[in-house]
Write a protein that holds these residues in place. Structure first.
Motif, PDB file in Angstrom:
ATOM      1  N   ILE A   9       5.059  -4.957   8.893  1.00  0.00           N
ATOM      2  CA  ILE A   9       5.066  -3.513   9.248  1.00  0.00           C
ATOM      3  C   ILE A   9       4.043  -2.931   8.413  1.00  0.00           C
ATOM      4  CG2 ILE A   9       6.275  -1.267   9.692  1.00  0.00           C
ATOM      5  CD1 ILE A   9       8.698  -2.781   9.854  1.00  0.00           C
ATOM      6  N   GLY A  10       2.997  -2.291   9.189  1.00  0.00           N
ATOM      7  CA  GLY A  10       1.782  -1.846   8.253  1.00  0.00           C
ATOM      8  C   GLY A  10       0.806  -3.016   7.755  1.00  0.00           C
ATOM      9  N   MET A  11      -0.598  -2.972   8.320  1.00  0.00           N
ATOM     10  CA  MET A  11      -1.253  -4.055   8.240  1.00  0.00           C
ATOM     11  C   MET A  11      -2.787  -3.246   7.182  1.00  0.00           C
ATOM     12  SD  MET A  11      -0.589  -6.838  10.009  1.00  0.00           S
ATOM     13  CE  MET A  11      -1.750  -7.232  10.945  1.00  0.00           C
ATOM     14  N   PRO A  48     -15.458   3.372   2.212  1.00  0.00           N
ATOM     15  CA  PRO A  48     -16.267   4.541   2.427  1.00  0.00           C
ATOM     16  C   PRO A  48     -16.662   5.386   1.250  1.00  0.00           C
ATOM     17  CG  PRO A  48     -14.382   4.777   3.612  1.00  0.00           C
ATOM     18  CD  PRO A  48     -14.540   3.477   3.180  1.00  0.00           C
ATOM     19  N   SER A  49     -15.336   5.700   0.267  1.00  0.00           N
ATOM     20  CA  SER A  49     -15.765   6.557  -0.792  1.00  0.00           C
ATOM     21  C   SER A  49     -16.988   6.128  -1.875  1.00  0.00           C
ATOM     22  CB  SER A  49     -14.468   7.085  -1.560  1.00  0.00           C
ATOM     23  OG  SER A  49     -13.812   5.760  -2.290  1.00  0.00           O
ATOM     24  N   LYS A  50     -16.845   4.745  -1.842  1.00  0.00           N
ATOM     25  CA  LYS A  50     -17.686   3.907  -2.879  1.00  0.00           C
ATOM     26  C   LYS A  50     -19.232   4.091  -2.345  1.00  0.00           C
ATOM     27  CE  LYS A  50     -14.892   4.097  -5.095  1.00  0.00           C
ATOM     28  NZ  LYS A  50     -13.475   4.535  -4.877  1.00  0.00           N
ATOM     29  N   ASN A 139       4.510  -2.871   4.429  1.00  0.00           N
ATOM     30  CA  ASN A 139       3.056  -2.584   3.879  1.00  0.00           C
ATOM     31  C   ASN A 139       2.742  -1.145   4.385  1.00  0.00           C
ATOM     32  OD1 ASN A 139      -0.204  -3.621   4.010  1.00  0.00           O
ATOM     33  ND2 ASN A 139       0.704  -2.912   2.222  1.00  0.00           N
ATOM     34  N   THR A 140       3.665  -0.007   4.384  1.00  0.00           N
ATOM     35  CA  THR A 140       3.177   1.108   5.083  1.00  0.00           C
ATOM     36  C   THR A 140       2.318   2.048   4.112  1.00  0.00           C
ATOM     37  OG1 THR A 140       5.637   1.477   4.564  1.00  0.00           O
ATOM     38  CG2 THR A 140       5.220   0.779   6.688  1.00  0.00           C
ATOM     39  N   GLY A 141       2.106   1.779   3.088  1.00  0.00           N
ATOM     40  CA  GLY A 141       0.998   2.645   2.256  1.00  0.00           C
ATOM     41  C   GLY A 141       1.655   4.050   1.818  1.00  0.00           C
ATOM     42  N   GLY A 302       2.315  -3.054  -1.830  1.00  0.00           N
ATOM     43  CA  GLY A 302       1.257  -2.064  -1.576  1.00  0.00           C
ATOM     44  C   GLY A 302       1.640  -0.586  -2.404  1.00  0.00           C
ATOM     45  N   ASP A 303       1.017   0.290  -1.969  1.00  0.00           N
ATOM     46  CA  ASP A 303       1.267   1.697  -2.389  1.00  0.00           C
ATOM     47  C   ASP A 303       2.682   1.991  -2.553  1.00  0.00           C
ATOM     48  OD1 ASP A 303      -1.506   1.600  -2.429  1.00  0.00           O
ATOM     49  OD2 ASP A 303      -1.885   3.683  -1.421  1.00  0.00           O
ATOM     50  N   VAL A 304       3.429   1.497  -1.052  1.00  0.00           N
ATOM     51  CA  VAL A 304       4.871   1.971  -0.954  1.00  0.00           C
ATOM     52  C   VAL A 304       5.729   1.542  -2.162  1.00  0.00           C
ATOM     53  CG1 VAL A 304       5.506  -0.091   0.446  1.00  0.00           C
ATOM     54  CG2 VAL A 304       6.425   1.837   1.080  1.00  0.00           C
ATOM     55  N   PHE A 310      -3.320   0.718  -5.442  1.00  0.00           N
ATOM     56  CA  PHE A 310      -4.906   0.245  -5.569  1.00  0.00           C
ATOM     57  C   PHE A 310      -4.715  -0.969  -4.511  1.00  0.00           C
ATOM     58  CE2 PHE A 310      -3.947   1.878  -9.816  1.00  0.00           C
ATOM     59  CZ  PHE A 310      -5.116   2.734 -10.022  1.00  0.00           C
ATOM     60  N   THR A 311      -6.044  -1.287  -4.081  1.00  0.00           N
ATOM     61  CA  THR A 311      -6.135  -2.511  -3.166  1.00  0.00           C
ATOM     62  C   THR A 311      -5.793  -3.745  -3.886  1.00  0.00           C
ATOM     63  OG1 THR A 311      -7.392  -1.092  -1.703  1.00  0.00           O
ATOM     64  CG2 THR A 311      -7.968  -3.729  -1.842  1.00  0.00           C
ATOM     65  N   HIS A 312      -6.198  -3.618  -5.309  1.00  0.00           N
ATOM     66  CA  HIS A 312      -5.955  -4.914  -5.755  1.00  0.00           C
ATOM     67  C   HIS A 312      -4.541  -5.378  -6.070  1.00  0.00           C
ATOM     68  CE1 HIS A 312      -7.610  -1.889  -8.542  1.00  0.00           C
ATOM     69  NE2 HIS A 312      -6.493  -2.066  -9.501  1.00  0.00           N
TER      70      HIS A 312
HETATM   71  C1  LIG Z   1     -10.224   8.221  -1.190  1.00  0.00           C
HETATM   72  C2  LIG Z   1      -9.618   7.070  -1.490  1.00  0.00           C
HETATM   73  C3  LIG Z   1     -10.422   5.946  -2.578  1.00  0.00           C
HETATM   74  C4  LIG Z   1      -9.638   5.021  -3.040  1.00  0.00           C
HETATM   75  N1  LIG Z   1     -10.584   4.116  -3.780  1.00  0.00           N
HETATM   76  C5  LIG Z   1      -9.841   2.989  -4.043  1.00  0.00           C
HETATM   77  C6  LIG Z   1     -10.474   2.224  -5.016  1.00  0.00           C
HETATM   78  O1  LIG Z   1     -11.856   2.412  -5.409  1.00  0.00           O
HETATM   79  N2  LIG Z   1     -10.159   1.071  -5.366  1.00  0.00           N
HETATM   80  C7  LIG Z   1      -8.685   0.741  -5.002  1.00  0.00           C
HETATM   81  O2  LIG Z   1      -8.120  -0.350  -5.450  1.00  0.00           O
HETATM   82  N3  LIG Z   1      -7.800   1.310  -4.294  1.00  0.00           N
HETATM   83  C8  LIG Z   1      -8.759   2.774  -3.901  1.00  0.00           C
HETATM   84  N4  LIG Z   1      -7.664   3.491  -3.097  1.00  0.00           N
HETATM   85  C9  LIG Z   1      -6.370   3.078  -2.615  1.00  0.00           C
HETATM   86  C10 LIG Z   1      -6.349   2.238  -1.753  1.00  0.00           C
HETATM   87  O3  LIG Z   1      -7.090   2.606  -0.439  1.00  0.00           O
HETATM   88  C11 LIG Z   1      -4.892   1.718  -1.161  1.00  0.00           C
HETATM   89  O4  LIG Z   1      -4.196   1.589  -2.624  1.00  0.00           O
HETATM   90  C12 LIG Z   1      -4.939   0.470  -0.387  1.00  0.00           C
HETATM   91  O5  LIG Z   1      -5.497   0.752   0.929  1.00  0.00           O
HETATM   92  C13 LIG Z   1      -3.751  -0.305  -0.325  1.00  0.00           C
HETATM   93  O6  LIG Z   1      -2.762   0.203   0.318  1.00  0.00           O
HETATM   94  P1  LIG Z   1      -1.549  -0.487   1.049  1.00  0.00           P
HETATM   95  O7  LIG Z   1      -1.747  -1.853   1.281  1.00  0.00           O
HETATM   96  O8  LIG Z   1      -0.272  -0.184   0.361  1.00  0.00           O
HETATM   97  O9  LIG Z   1      -1.479   0.123   2.512  1.00  0.00           O
HETATM   98  P2  LIG Z   1      -2.595   1.030   3.458  1.00  0.00           P
HETATM   99  O10 LIG Z   1      -3.996   0.706   3.039  1.00  0.00           O
HETATM  100  O11 LIG Z   1      -2.294   2.712   3.039  1.00  0.00           O
HETATM  101  O12 LIG Z   1      -2.182   0.910   4.775  1.00  0.00           O
HETATM  102  C14 LIG Z   1      -0.902   0.840   5.295  1.00  0.00           C
HETATM  103  C15 LIG Z   1      -0.816   0.679   6.910  1.00  0.00           C
HETATM  104  O13 LIG Z   1       0.374   0.939   7.607  1.00  0.00           O
HETATM  105  C16 LIG Z   1       0.298   1.740   8.663  1.00  0.00           C
HETATM  106  N5  LIG Z   1       1.571   2.043   8.927  1.00  0.00           N
HETATM  107  C17 LIG Z   1       2.266   3.101   8.027  1.00  0.00           C
HETATM  108  N6  LIG Z   1       3.424   3.151   8.609  1.00  0.00           N
HETATM  109  C18 LIG Z   1       3.617   2.297   9.661  1.00  0.00           C
HETATM  110  C19 LIG Z   1       4.534   2.173  10.607  1.00  0.00           C
HETATM  111  N7  LIG Z   1       5.801   2.834  10.415  1.00  0.00           N
HETATM  112  N8  LIG Z   1       4.474   1.422  11.548  1.00  0.00           N
HETATM  113  C20 LIG Z   1       3.155   0.674  11.752  1.00  0.00           C
HETATM  114  N9  LIG Z   1       2.372   1.038  10.895  1.00  0.00           N
HETATM  115  C21 LIG Z   1       2.423   1.779   9.727  1.00  0.00           C
HETATM  116  C22 LIG Z   1      -0.781   2.663   8.350  1.00  0.00           C
HETATM  117  O14 LIG Z   1      -1.348   2.732   9.662  1.00  0.00           O
HETATM  118  C23 LIG Z   1      -1.960   1.711   7.482  1.00  0.00           C
HETATM  119  O15 LIG Z   1      -2.730   0.806   8.413  1.00  0.00           O
HETATM  120  C24 LIG Z   1      -8.399   4.811  -2.504  1.00  0.00           C
HETATM  121  C25 LIG Z   1      -7.594   5.559  -1.794  1.00  0.00           C
HETATM  122  C26 LIG Z   1      -8.333   6.781  -1.331  1.00  0.00           C
HETATM  123  C27 LIG Z   1      -7.378   7.520  -0.366  1.00  0.00           C
END
Ligand SMILES: Cc1cc2nc3c(=O)[nH]c(=O)nc-3n(C[C@H](O)[C@H](O)[C@H](O)COP(=O)(O)OP(=O)(O)OC[C@H]3O[C@@H](n4cnc5c(N)ncnc54)[C@H](O)[C@@H]3O)c2cc1C
Length: 450
Positions: A9-11, A48-50, A139-141, A302-304, A310-312
């Motif tokens: 859940i969350g890609m 995009p920010s980079k 992985n809902t971020g 992930g963030d949750v 962070f992506t890493h």
């Molecule tokens: C401006 C900005 C700059 C950043 N720069 C960096 C950087 O330089 N380096 C770095 O490491 N990190 C950076 N980050 C952080 C990075 O983007 C996140 O840590 C990264 O995306 C990992 O997040 P995640 O895997 O938890 O999920 P996310 O990327 O947040 O993805 C979660 C996904 O879950 C989906 N979702 C949520 N809830 C549901 C649900 N209930 N059902 C179905 N789908 C759902 C969303 O649509 C989304 O696609 C930055 C963030 C921002 C905002």
């Protein structure tokens, strides 16, 4: 009811990686996302920010030509080039067809919709139930956290998503929040000619990092024309003839055409249905063990998880989950050497504990540092910043470090290895450091440990 082995859940970056890898390994994988496969990072975050940072750094570098190399022609910033690059090269106009096809091409099934756990081995996507034989990965971020400031809903404020999608920049902007995202975006906009005012509640920028980094960054930003208000809170937001007025104290008002909210990120584990497997409804993050398990058959990454937005981190946890699902051996998660980079100029790279965290956690701490202008390469480069190392004096290993300077995020690599592998400081001191590199400053910082 349709049945799969695993649902994701969350890609986001991690969820996508788990889903693709498990599908490739032959499991029946259901991937669910209500927005774009790939998540925040490729569409509104890191990438995009980079791209913005790269463009802004080029403008700043061009400005350094007269004092170091000669005369340039007139340099005219043009945001439309950045906007086009983001649209065409980074996000495919916010279209995830290629990412979805990559996943389905590996045998996965994708459903666009909002997913939530409804119990062990059960989820719903927009009300449609699915059964899972092996489990669910959450992985809902996070999303931009907008503070409940009086009047904020009366203006059209921007978050990271709006600035990433912007075809034009405003003439002036108030940035609420001076963390990594707020600082990066502030410098970018200032370099593109925007009048920027940062309003930060903490008493230094980059609140989670060593205060020296935030203090040095404040000087850099102010020298570039950014106004930085520290230790103040936005009390009220109002519409103004120019756009937006933010009251930051009695008689203190800042105004600008736009307001950008960069006050942090908010996870919503309850929305993912984690209460159905025992997570308290008011939990800020999904609680996980060192295999990223919330409970048997439910993983979160992930963030949750609150382990580092962070992506890493998301990708690191993804690999742990992949191994756990496939029953492969591997080390449990450890966050003692979590690296973080703020891509301002100079970059701020940090790993492990700050000095303050180390002093709170350990009985004997030693700290060493060197100023970048005092190193050969820093002096040649006219660079700014510092390298700071934090040692657990009892075990004789580094537990944290900061590398602020040109390529600070790259210098961080060596420090991250040292903290991760707990390499004795004596061993680090016995190394040969190439001359004249920025990372050679590590040797000087180690020499000053006390
Ligand atoms: C401006 C900005 C700059 C950043 N720069 C960096 C950087 O330089 N380096 C770095 O490491 N990190 C950076 N980050 C952080 C990075 O983007 C996140 O840590 C990264 O995306 C990992 O997040 P995640 O895997 O938890 O999920 P996310 O990327 O947040 O993805 C979660 C996904 O879950 C989906 N979702 C949520 N809830 C549901 C649900 N209930 N059902 C179905 N789908 C759902 C969303 O649509 C989304 O696609 C930055 C963030 C921002 C905002």
């Amino acid at each position: 009811m349709e049945t799969y082995d695993i649902a994701v859940i969350g890609m986001g970056p991690g969820g996508g990686h788990v889903a693709e890898t498990l599908a490739e390994s032959g499991l029946a994988v259901l991937g669910v996302d209500h927005l774009l496969v790939g998540g925040e990072c490729p569409y509104w975050g890191c990438i995009p920010s980079k791209m913005m940072v790269r463009a802004a750094d080029l403008l700043a570098e061009a400005g350094r030509v007269p004092s170091l190399a000669g005369t340039t022609g007139e340099v005219i910033p043009d945001w439309s080039i950045v906007a086009r690059r983001i649209r065409e090269e980074a996000t495919d106009t916010w279209d995830d067809t290629a990412a979805v096809e990559r996943f389905t091409g590996k045998g996965g099934t994708f459903v666009r919709g909002t997913g939530r756990l409804t119990g062990p081995g059960r989820i719903e996507v927009d009300g449609v139930p699915y059964a899972l034989t092996r489990g669910v990965v959450v992985n809902t971020g996070t999303s931009a956290s907008v503070p409940p400031i009086e009047g904020i809903d009366t203006v059209e404020y921007w978050t990271n998503r709006d600035i990433v999608e912007a075809e034009e920049l405003p003439a002036s902007v108030i940035v609420l929040g001076g963390g990594a995202i707020g600082s990066e975006l502030s410098q970018v906009m200032a370099r593109f000619g925007v009048r920027v005012t940062i309003v930060e509640a903490a008493d230094h920028l980059l609140g989670v990092e060593d205060p020296e980094a935030g203090e040095a960054l404040k000087e850099v930003l102010e020298a570039e024309g950014v106004t930085v208000h520290l230790g103040v809170r936005a009390r009220r937001v109002e519409r103004d003839d120019d756009g937006v007025a933010v009251v930051i104290g009695p008689g203190r008002v800042v105004t600008a055409e736009r307001l950008l909210v960069a006050t942090g990120r908010r996870a919503d584990p309850a929305a993912a249905g984690l209460a159905s497997v025992g997570v308290p409804d008011d939990a800020r993050f999904a609680p996980i063990d060192d295999h990223c398990r919330v409970t048997d058959g439910v993983w979160a990454i992930g963030d949750v998880t609150g382990k580092g937005a962070f992506t890493h981190v998301s990708m690191y946890q993804a690999n742990i989950v992949i191994r756990d699902v496939l029953g492969e051996e591997g080390p449990p998660a450890s966050y003692h050497a979590l690296p973080r980079v703020t891509f301002t100029d100079p970059e701020v790279g940090a790993v492990g504990m700050t000095e303050r965290q180390a002093r709170e956690a350990l009985p004997h701490v030693r700290v060493g540092s060197v100023q970048i202008p005092g190193t050969t390469r820093g002096w040649i480069h006219r660079g700014e910043g510092f390298i700071k190392v934090v040692e657990d004096a009892e075990s004789g290993v580094l537990v944290g470090a900061t590398a602020m300077g040109p390529s600070g995020g790259e210098v961080l690599g060596a420090l991250a290895v040292a903290v991760h592998a707990r390499i004795p400081v004596d061993t680090l001191r016995s190394m040969i450091y190439a001359y004249p590199t920025f990372h050679r400053g590590i040797e000087a910082a180690l020499a000053s440990l006390r």
